[in-house]
Design an enzyme around this catalytic site. Structure first.
Site, PDB file in Angstrom:
ATOM      1  N   MET A 216      -2.199  -6.905   6.743  1.00  0.00           N
ATOM      2  CA  MET A 216      -3.261  -7.778   6.211  1.00  0.00           C
ATOM      3  C   MET A 216      -2.827  -8.478   4.930  1.00  0.00           C
ATOM      4  SD  MET A 216      -6.210  -4.888   6.620  1.00  0.00           S
ATOM      5  CE  MET A 216      -6.227  -3.807   8.059  1.00  0.00           C
ATOM      6  N   SER A 217      -1.520  -8.695   4.788  1.00  0.00           N
ATOM      7  CA  SER A 217      -1.032  -9.333   3.549  1.00  0.00           C
ATOM      8  C   SER A 217       0.244 -10.108   3.852  1.00  0.00           C
ATOM      9  CB  SER A 217      -0.735  -8.259   2.498  1.00  0.00           C
ATOM     10  OG  SER A 217       0.422  -7.521   2.872  1.00  0.00           O
TER      11      SER A 217
ATOM     12  N   ASN B  29       2.306   3.570  10.679  1.00  0.00           N
ATOM     13  CA  ASN B  29       1.702   4.203  11.862  1.00  0.00           C
ATOM     14  C   ASN B  29       1.936   3.269  13.040  1.00  0.00           C
ATOM     15  OD1 ASN B  29      -0.096   2.121  11.353  1.00  0.00           O
ATOM     16  ND2 ASN B  29      -1.664   3.449  10.509  1.00  0.00           N
TER      17      ASN B  29
ATOM     18  N   SER C  46       0.828  -1.210   0.000  1.00  0.00           N
ATOM     19  CA  SER C  46       0.000   0.000   0.000  1.00  0.00           C
ATOM     20  C   SER C  46       0.858   1.253   0.000  1.00  0.00           C
ATOM     21  CB  SER C  46      -0.894   0.030   1.237  1.00  0.00           C
ATOM     22  OG  SER C  46      -1.922  -0.902   1.106  1.00  0.00           O
TER      23      SER C  46
ATOM     24  N   ALA D 284       2.852  -2.287   3.831  1.00  0.00           N
ATOM     25  CA  ALA D 284       2.686  -1.197   4.794  1.00  0.00           C
ATOM     26  C   ALA D 284       2.120  -1.831   6.067  1.00  0.00           C
ATOM     27  CB  ALA D 284       1.713  -0.165   4.243  1.00  0.00           C
TER      28      ALA D 284
ATOM     29  N   HIS E 176      -5.705  -8.851  -1.715  1.00  0.00           N
ATOM     30  CA  HIS E 176      -5.791  -9.207  -0.295  1.00  0.00           C
ATOM     31  C   HIS E 176      -6.967 -10.152  -0.057  1.00  0.00           C
ATOM     32  CE1 HIS E 176      -3.957  -5.182  -0.619  1.00  0.00           C
ATOM     33  NE2 HIS E 176      -3.246  -5.506   0.443  1.00  0.00           N
TER      34      HIS E 176
ATOM     35  N   HIS F 287      -6.758   4.280   6.261  1.00  0.00           N
ATOM     36  CA  HIS F 287      -5.943   3.830   5.112  1.00  0.00           C
ATOM     37  C   HIS F 287      -5.253   5.027   4.464  1.00  0.00           C
ATOM     38  CE1 HIS F 287      -4.552   1.316   1.883  1.00  0.00           C
ATOM     39  NE2 HIS F 287      -5.233   1.984   0.972  1.00  0.00           N
TER      40      HIS F 287
ATOM     41  N   TYR G 189      -9.117 -10.026   2.264  1.00  0.00           N
ATOM     42  CA  TYR G 189     -10.336  -9.318   2.666  1.00  0.00           C
ATOM     43  C   TYR G 189     -11.123  -8.751   1.487  1.00  0.00           C
ATOM     44  CZ  TYR G 189      -7.430  -5.077   2.238  1.00  0.00           C
ATOM     45  OH  TYR G 189      -6.600  -4.097   1.774  1.00  0.00           O
ATOM     46  N   GLU G 190     -10.505  -8.757   0.292  1.00  0.00           N
ATOM     47  CA  GLU G 190     -11.237  -8.270  -0.882  1.00  0.00           C
ATOM     48  C   GLU G 190     -12.305  -9.275  -1.326  1.00  0.00           C
ATOM     49  OE1 GLU G 190      -8.647  -6.184  -3.904  1.00  0.00           O
ATOM     50  OE2 GLU G 190      -7.102  -6.728  -2.463  1.00  0.00           O
TER      51      GLU G 190
ATOM     52  N   HIS H 274      -3.423   0.450  -4.991  1.00  0.00           N
ATOM     53  CA  HIS H 274      -2.965  -0.800  -5.624  1.00  0.00           C
ATOM     54  C   HIS H 274      -3.458  -0.780  -7.075  1.00  0.00           C
ATOM     55  CE1 HIS H 274      -1.519  -3.140  -2.036  1.00  0.00           C
ATOM     56  NE2 HIS H 274      -2.217  -2.171  -1.447  1.00  0.00           N
TER      57      HIS H 274
END
Ligand code: R1P
Length: 272
Positions: A212-213, A236, A31, A114, A84, A248, A86-87, A62
């Site tokens: 998340m990846s 962060n 990201s 990220a 990802h 995001h 979650y997509e 992306h």
């Protein structure tokens, strides 16, 4: 034939019909890090939409294409945009691009992402090289009939992140004056950011950064015998570590700010 393998071979055929390029290194851009592709001496581009059956990125930041070209003298394929879990894609689709890049010829997988920092010594903008990982709640991408053509049923996971590549990245960071952090990354499913209680749990598990990846991609690549390395941009501090709400947009902004150093680190590492 195994339908997952069948789909992979069809995507490979589709790519071969359009692009004649054999990469040595596959780079996945996380990201906000997609601009790295601008630094590549580009030979060809291939939009994910143009590969029959290929999963398409839906996340802002992306772009959704393969870039083929050279970093120095090294032929690379670069994923400008990853997929990802979650997509909503099945996990076999999430790792299809990784497997496809191996079929294209890539022996090394250079992952980036990220992440949110959990190690209290980290600050936003730090780079963390992965030395190991933890996967929580994301399904293992090797579940289902084993694809014997790709690898064994029970792959060893002791050295997923190649020690020699780690050493090269350390050298590259030193040369660039980058204070490279090292640590353990955990993949959760997302898309909601982690709760403060989950972050406290991960801290107890020795996890240094969360996202998340990446882990599922590393598992699939390790299954196929690729050499793997990963640099995470800590964008962060994770939930509960500051009073700031997580967004995001903040992740993308922090990655953009870190981009010049990130580009130097990745380029010098790939050349090595
Ligand atoms: C959240 O801001 C997004 O950024 C990270 C997280 O995994 C999530 O997708 O993306 P990458 O891991 O693709 O860098």
């Amino acid at each position: 034939m195994n339908p997952v393998y069948d789909k992979l071979l069809k995507c490979y055929e589709s790519v071969k019909q359009k692009i004649d390029f054999r990469p040595e290194v596959a780079i996945v851009l996380g990201s906000g890090l997609g601009d790295y592709a601008n630094d590549i001496r580009v030979e060809a581009e291939l939009d994910y939409h143009d590969i029959e059956g290929f999963p398409v990125s839906t996340v802002p930041g992306h772009a959704g294409k393969f870039i083929f070209g050279y970093v120095g003298e090294v032929p690379v394929v670069c994923m400008k945009g990853r997929v990802h879990y979650y997509e909503g894609y099945p996990i076999s689709d999430v790792v299809l691009p990784t497997r496809l890049m191996k079929l294209m010829g890539a022996k090394v997988l250079f992952l980036t992402n990220a992440s949110g920092g959990i190690n209290p010594s980290f600050t936003a903008g730090d780079f963390m090289m992965l030395t190991d990982h933890v996967s929580l709640w994301a399904p293992n991408p090797l579940i289902g009939a084993n694809i014997d053509e790709l690898g064994v049923r029970f792959p060893d996971m002791t050295h997923v992140y190649d020690e020699d590549l780690q050493e090269l990245i350390r050298e590259a960071a030193k040369e660039q004056g980058i204070n490279l952090k090292e640590g353990i990354y955990a993949q959760l499913t997302g898309p909601s950011f982690e709760s403060p209680a989950e972050i406290r749990l991960l801290h107890k598990l020795d996890v240094d950064a969360v996202g998340m990846s990446t882990v599922v991609e590393a598992i699939a690549a390790n299954h196929m015998g690729m050499k793997i390395c990963c640099i995470s941009c800590v964008c962060n501090l994770a939930a509960g570590m500051t009073d700031n709400p997580l967004t995001h947009e903040e992740v993308q902004e922090a990655a953009n700010a870190a981009a010049p150093l990130f580009k130097a680190l990745v380029t010098e590492s790939v050349k090595k």
